[in-house]
Design an enzyme around this catalytic site. Sequence first.
Site, PDB file in Angstrom:
ATOM      1  N   HIS A 269     -22.963  48.728  15.565  1.00  0.00           N
ATOM      2  CA  HIS A 269     -23.260  49.289  14.047  1.00  0.00           C
ATOM      3  C   HIS A 269     -24.267  50.256  14.502  1.00  0.00           C
ATOM      4  O   HIS A 269     -24.113  51.201  15.428  1.00  0.00           O
ATOM      5  CB  HIS A 269     -23.553  48.243  13.357  1.00  0.00           C
ATOM      6  N   HIS A 308     -14.440  54.391  14.962  1.00  0.00           N
ATOM      7  CA  HIS A 308     -14.813  53.952  13.655  1.00  0.00           C
ATOM      8  C   HIS A 308     -13.956  53.406  12.843  1.00  0.00           C
ATOM      9  O   HIS A 308     -12.628  53.387  13.204  1.00  0.00           O
ATOM     10  CB  HIS A 308     -15.293  55.337  12.835  1.00  0.00           C
ATOM     11  N   ASP A 364     -23.235  58.243  15.630  1.00  0.00           N
ATOM     12  CA  ASP A 364     -24.170  57.775  16.575  1.00  0.00           C
ATOM     13  C   ASP A 364     -24.120  58.436  17.871  1.00  0.00           C
ATOM     14  O   ASP A 364     -25.056  58.362  18.768  1.00  0.00           O
ATOM     15  CB  ASP A 364     -24.033  56.221  16.808  1.00  0.00           C
TER      16      ASP A 364
HETATM   17  C1  SDX Z   1     -21.576  52.796  12.484  1.00  0.00           C
HETATM   18  O1  SDX Z   1     -18.602  51.009   9.102  1.00  0.00           O
HETATM   19  C2  SDX Z   1     -19.542  52.020   9.122  1.00  0.00           C
HETATM   20  O2  SDX Z   1     -19.185  52.971   8.177  1.00  0.00           O
HETATM   21  C3  SDX Z   1     -20.609  51.975  10.005  1.00  0.00           C
HETATM   22  C4  SDX Z   1     -21.352  53.329  10.121  1.00  0.00           C
HETATM   23  C5  SDX Z   1     -22.210  53.456   9.087  1.00  0.00           C
HETATM   24  O3  SDX Z   1     -22.612  54.668   8.632  1.00  0.00           O
HETATM   25  O4  SDX Z   1     -22.585  52.402   8.387  1.00  0.00           O
HETATM   26  O5  SDX Z   1     -20.534  54.510  10.238  1.00  0.00           O
HETATM   27  C6  SDX Z   1     -22.349  53.577  11.326  1.00  0.00           C
HETATM   28  O6  SDX Z   1     -21.589  51.619  12.963  1.00  0.00           O
HETATM   29  C7  SDX Z   1     -20.620  53.767  13.441  1.00  0.00           C
HETATM   30  C8  SDX Z   1     -20.148  53.214  14.833  1.00  0.00           C
HETATM   31  C9  SDX Z   1     -21.110  52.950  15.834  1.00  0.00           C
HETATM   32  N1  SDX Z   1     -20.604  52.073  16.739  1.00  0.00           N
HETATM   33  C10 SDX Z   1     -20.288  52.513  17.943  1.00  0.00           C
HETATM   34  O7  SDX Z   1     -20.114  53.718  18.310  1.00  0.00           O
HETATM   35  C11 SDX Z   1     -19.973  51.606  19.186  1.00  0.00           C
HETATM   36  C12 SDX Z   1     -18.490  52.052  19.816  1.00  0.00           C
HETATM   37  N2  SDX Z   1     -17.115  51.972  18.614  1.00  0.00           N
HETATM   38  C13 SDX Z   1     -16.573  50.607  18.675  1.00  0.00           C
HETATM   39  O8  SDX Z   1     -17.093  49.584  19.169  1.00  0.00           O
HETATM   40  C14 SDX Z   1     -15.649  50.744  17.742  1.00  0.00           C
HETATM   41  O9  SDX Z   1     -15.044  51.902  17.641  1.00  0.00           O
HETATM   42  C15 SDX Z   1     -16.083  50.341  16.302  1.00  0.00           C
HETATM   43  C16 SDX Z   1     -16.868  49.095  16.328  1.00  0.00           C
HETATM   44  C17 SDX Z   1     -16.920  51.369  15.690  1.00  0.00           C
HETATM   45  C18 SDX Z   1     -14.782  50.140  15.340  1.00  0.00           C
HETATM   46  O10 SDX Z   1     -14.082  49.150  15.848  1.00  0.00           O
HETATM   47  P1  SDX Z   1     -12.764  48.738  15.074  1.00  0.00           P
HETATM   48  O11 SDX Z   1     -12.481  49.572  13.869  1.00  0.00           O
HETATM   49  O12 SDX Z   1     -12.726  47.325  15.208  1.00  0.00           O
HETATM   50  O13 SDX Z   1     -11.746  49.024  16.221  1.00  0.00           O
HETATM   51  P2  SDX Z   1     -11.106  48.351  17.573  1.00  0.00           P
HETATM   52  O14 SDX Z   1     -12.415  47.767  17.992  1.00  0.00           O
HETATM   53  O15 SDX Z   1     -10.105  47.221  16.985  1.00  0.00           O
HETATM   54  O16 SDX Z   1     -10.548  49.353  18.300  1.00  0.00           O
HETATM   55  C19 SDX Z   1      -9.242  49.707  18.119  1.00  0.00           C
HETATM   56  C20 SDX Z   1      -8.792  50.205  19.639  1.00  0.00           C
HETATM   57  C21 SDX Z   1      -8.949  49.084  20.738  1.00  0.00           C
HETATM   58  O17 SDX Z   1      -8.177  49.515  21.770  1.00  0.00           O
HETATM   59  P3  SDX Z   1      -6.607  48.505  21.948  1.00  0.00           P
HETATM   60  O18 SDX Z   1      -7.449  47.047  21.632  1.00  0.00           O
HETATM   61  O19 SDX Z   1      -6.113  48.764  20.717  1.00  0.00           O
HETATM   62  O20 SDX Z   1      -6.172  48.758  23.167  1.00  0.00           O
HETATM   63  O21 SDX Z   1      -9.633  51.248  20.141  1.00  0.00           O
HETATM   64  C22 SDX Z   1     -10.453  50.679  21.154  1.00  0.00           C
HETATM   65  C23 SDX Z   1     -10.474  49.336  21.073  1.00  0.00           C
HETATM   66  O22 SDX Z   1     -10.663  48.987  22.569  1.00  0.00           O
HETATM   67  N3  SDX Z   1     -11.766  51.552  20.978  1.00  0.00           N
HETATM   68  C24 SDX Z   1     -12.611  51.976  22.010  1.00  0.00           C
HETATM   69  C25 SDX Z   1     -13.752  52.310  21.128  1.00  0.00           C
HETATM   70  N4  SDX Z   1     -13.669  51.816  19.873  1.00  0.00           N
HETATM   71  C26 SDX Z   1     -12.497  51.399  19.835  1.00  0.00           C
HETATM   72  N5  SDX Z   1     -12.263  51.998  23.283  1.00  0.00           N
HETATM   73  C27 SDX Z   1     -13.249  52.775  23.764  1.00  0.00           C
HETATM   74  N6  SDX Z   1     -14.764  52.946  23.346  1.00  0.00           N
HETATM   75  C28 SDX Z   1     -14.735  52.739  22.131  1.00  0.00           C
HETATM   76  N7  SDX Z   1     -16.004  53.233  21.554  1.00  0.00           N
END
Ligand code: SDX
Length: 436
Positions: A269, A308, A364
């Site tokens: 997050h 996201h 971020d």
């Molecule tokens: C914020 O919710 C909000 O609005 C939050 C926010 C706000 O203003 O409050 O926007 C702020 O928290 C932004 C997000 C910051 N976090 C990150 O940058 C961390 C990296 N991102 C990931 O951890 C992820 O993208 C999330 C947590 C942001 C979202 O995760 P989801 O929606 O649960 O998606 P998922 O983990 O189910 O991913 C779907 C697929 C997966 O691959 P498969 O299992 O289908 O093969 O996408 C992949 C994930 O492995 N994936 C990534 C990835 N994010 C998702 N692979 C590599 N790097 C990534 N960053």
Amino acid sequence: MENQNTLTITDNRTGKTYTIPFTGGCIRTMDLRQIKKDEADFGVMGYDPAFMNTASCRSAITFIDGDKGILRYRGYPIEELAERCTFLEVAWLLINGELPTPEELKSWEGSIKHHTMLHETTKTFLEGFRYDAHPMAMLISTVAALSTVYKDAHDIFNKDVRRLQMTRLIAKVPTIAAYCYRHSLGYPYVYPDNDLSYTENFMNMLWKMVEPKYHANPVMARALDILFILHADHEQNCSANVMRSVGSSQADPYVSLAAAAAALSGPLHGGANEAVLKMLDEIGSKDKVPAYIERVKKGEVKLMGFGHRIYKNYDPRARIIKWTADRVFEITGRNPKLDIALELERIALEDEYFVKRKLYPNVDFYSGIIYQAMGFKPEMFTVLFAIPRTVGWLAQWEEMLLDPEQKIARPRQMYVGHDVRHAPEKTASAMLSATA
Ligand code: SDX
């Protein structure tokens, strides 16, 4: 013809058919409870781990269209607010639903300035932290400690009392953040300066040394103000959900906001901006980007700052942050980490792994690069996220309190544990000796 705004469900276990009305494009999950195998049955629940497809509330604060990359606060596009407003104008908008009149803004700015000071005992509280305490953990703890200072805060349904606490928090979180920063450097605290704007005063409390009066660089102050606007709210994100959930028990706003900030601190997050800088440091140089991308695709690491839950397009905030970065670098000099970030983005946006999963830079990805160029240590980045998000958390909290449909948040579960079973019997004397 039956009312078209309904869903018809047939339970194949019984052959019965149910007609469930739509509510704003949703169905009320409680309407599923009438679907039973037999009279003894509890009825059907929705199962939705991590609330991927659950609307927890009705909200009029922020609108996001993740597919189109649209973000609006109270209907105003984020691009226009970032370009045409100050952070305090946007704070007023998020809380009150309309942009302030000039008179309202003047009064609002005065109220905020009136509450920037911390009680001296709060400074003493801060002194209890080790020199190397993470500033986010310090912020969370100190915000919670404010609950001990403002005992009237529990009177949450008294609007004047509620709004006073909201003003206090919006005014004091920057002061706490700056004091945490100064504590980590071993510098004396700088008192607020009411001659300065909200953002300039924050910079004053961070960076004033022995000069008689702090003068903020106007370009840096405006860049920080824009960053605050971009981070102010984001509908039902993880930390907003926590603010609503803890607030739904009628806990006071200080401990509720501390809980929300705790949720924000996680690397998935708000903690992602700090994690991005650590990732860029780990990559080290532009030529090592392809190797890192391969590690991401193998699932060894995540590309922090990418992806996201809602945005399946470019996060509109990331685009504005990139523009803001150029303005800051004109003052500070270009952060070499930007080249690594741009190469990561270039490769990721062309690579099938990311394209298929609709992974784009989020808010971020670039923010930390700007903060570092401004002179902040990575440990401060999430604190800089928490300052403006204080406004969003409070707007969501108040909307929850005033929503007649809301009550204490208490989800159900799907029990998958043991059926009833019994502990081995023991004699009373055996129990006495066991607990002696
Ligand atoms: C914020 O919710 C909000 O609005 C939050 C926010 C706000 O203003 O409050 O926007 C702020 O928290 C932004 C997000 C910051 N976090 C990150 O940058 C961390 C990296 N991102 C990931 O951890 C992820 O993208 C999330 C947590 C942001 C979202 O995760 P989801 O929606 O649960 O998606 P998922 O983990 O189910 O991913 C779907 C697929 C997966 O691959 P498969 O299992 O289908 O093969 O996408 C992949 C994930 O492995 N994936 C990534 C990835 N994010 C998702 N692979 C590599 N790097 C990534 N960053």
